[in-house]
Design an enzyme around this catalytic site. Structure first.
Site, PDB file in Angstrom:
ATOM      1  N   HIS A 120     -63.515  14.127 -24.212  1.00  0.00           N
ATOM      2  CA  HIS A 120     -63.391  15.404 -24.896  1.00  0.00           C
ATOM      3  C   HIS A 120     -61.955  15.922 -24.796  1.00  0.00           C
ATOM      4  O   HIS A 120     -61.205  15.572 -23.880  1.00  0.00           O
ATOM      5  CB  HIS A 120     -64.354  16.419 -24.293  1.00  0.00           C
ATOM      6  N   GLU A 122     -60.755  18.870 -24.030  1.00  0.00           N
ATOM      7  CA  GLU A 122     -60.459  19.633 -22.819  1.00  0.00           C
ATOM      8  C   GLU A 122     -60.195  18.701 -21.639  1.00  0.00           C
ATOM      9  O   GLU A 122     -59.287  18.933 -20.834  1.00  0.00           O
ATOM     10  CB  GLU A 122     -61.627  20.573 -22.477  1.00  0.00           C
ATOM     11  N   CYS A 147     -67.654  23.178 -24.846  1.00  0.00           N
ATOM     12  CA  CYS A 147     -69.053  22.764 -24.797  1.00  0.00           C
ATOM     13  C   CYS A 147     -69.524  22.727 -23.339  1.00  0.00           C
ATOM     14  O   CYS A 147     -68.720  22.805 -22.406  1.00  0.00           O
ATOM     15  CB  CYS A 147     -69.228  21.392 -25.447  1.00  0.00           C
ATOM     16  N   CYS A 150     -67.900  20.092 -21.093  1.00  0.00           N
ATOM     17  CA  CYS A 150     -66.534  20.404 -20.658  1.00  0.00           C
ATOM     18  C   CYS A 150     -66.483  21.565 -19.670  1.00  0.00           C
ATOM     19  O   CYS A 150     -65.623  21.600 -18.793  1.00  0.00           O
ATOM     20  CB  CYS A 150     -65.652  20.694 -21.864  1.00  0.00           C
TER      21      CYS A 150
END
Length: 319
Positions: A120, A122, A147, A150
């Site tokens: 992801h 992040e 999300c 994360c």
């Protein structure tokens, strides 16, 4: 009198129109200059997804922008690094370290591989900061709320409680605002967190003078694996003789953990180096550890760099 009033109104209207045009023109010049400045930074030949604190400060002073505004300006540029051949959903994130530097991150998916390998944006931004020596993350911006996956990853940070999640659409967040009754390192008796300096006392089973192997060992020494103690790291070299490395980053919830393969591929991606430019890669891990990176290392790198030479070297924990 009516004629005079009409003339006065016309004059004021003309003056206002000229003022408005001048303001709009000036703002347009400022925007063009700012965009040019950002492009000069991000298009630099040696750019690797890091904006120095000096550049951040200069932009802030020259254009009168605060921290959140600057992060939001740069975030769309991090999105350009996204590799999402499966979802076609491109995400970019940017975080700010304790040094004042900003770090890009983008999502990476590997076609024909398991979705569990997905990195992801992040995570990529945090790993980028970690690889560049940051020991604290102050802010992160992904365009809104991260999300759940994360949020769990961010909760592993050594300063998770003070991390500010920049929300360009309104009020900023803290992790506790979005991840209620969170489960993290403290629940498992781990006092430090991700990005805290690691001092894993590892040594190779068989001494080696190979520089790439030594760099992979250093990456393993810097890895964060407080739950499994399965320290590991990767170093690789490209056709242009550039060396990249990545360390394992474990998570209390296990699934959001970032493998050293994901870490090193993210570094290549942010340096605009195609994965098929990898010539040789070395994985260093503890033999017979609870968590092995061997299969992931071989599967993913054979997929993205089929001609690369892959080596696995084992180490021991002296503690």
């Amino acid at each position: 009198m009516k004629f005079t009033l009409k003339n006065i109104k016309a004059v004021y209207k003309s003056l206002f129109l000229c003022f408005f045009i001048n303001i709009s023109f000036s703002q347009s010049l400022i925007n063009d200059k700012l965009e040019s400045r950002i492009k000069n930074i991000t298009n630099a030949k040696n750019f690797k997804g890091v904006i120095s604190s000096e550049n951040v400060l200069n932009i802030s002073n020259e254009f009168g922008l605060d921290n959140d505004q600057i992060m939001e300006l740069f975030r769309p540029y991090s999105k350009m690094y996204s590799k999402a051949p499966i979802s076609n959903y491109n995400v970019g994130a940017i975080c700010k370290g304790g040094s004042g530097n900003l770090y890009f991150g983008s999502n990476i998916e590997i076609l024909n591989e398991s979705l569990s390998f997905t990195l992801h944006a992040e995570q990529a931004a945090i790993i980028n900061a970690w690889n560049n020596g940051e020991t604290e993350i102050r802010n992160i911006n992904v365009g809104g709320s991260p999300c759940g996956h994360c949020l769990q990853f961010l909760n592993e940070l050594n300063n998770a409680d003070s991390l500010v999640i920049v929300n360009p659409k309104g009020k900023n967040f803290r992790i506790r605002d979005l991840l209620t009754l969170a489960f993290g390192p403290k629940n498992l008796g781990v006092k430090t967190g991700l990005l805290a300096i690691q001092k894993n006392d590892l040594e190779l089973e068989n001494e080696s003078q190979d520089k790439l192997t030594k760099r992979a060992l250093l990456a393993a020494k810097n890895s964060y694996a407080p739950y499994s103690k399965s320290y590991s790291g990767i170093a690789l070299i490209t056709k242009e003789s550039r060396v990249f490395y990545g360390s394992y980053a474990e998570n209390a919830a296990f699934n959001p953990s970032v493998s050293p393969v994901e870490s090193v591929l993210s570094s290549l991606n942010l340096s605009k180096v195609p994965f098929d430019q990898i010539v040789r890669a070395v994985l260093v891990e503890i033999k017979s550890s609870k968590v092995s990176q061997k299969n992931t290392f071989q599967s993913i790198l054979k997929r993205v760099a089929p001609n690369a030479k892959l080596e696995i070297v084992y180490c021991t924990n002296k503690k």
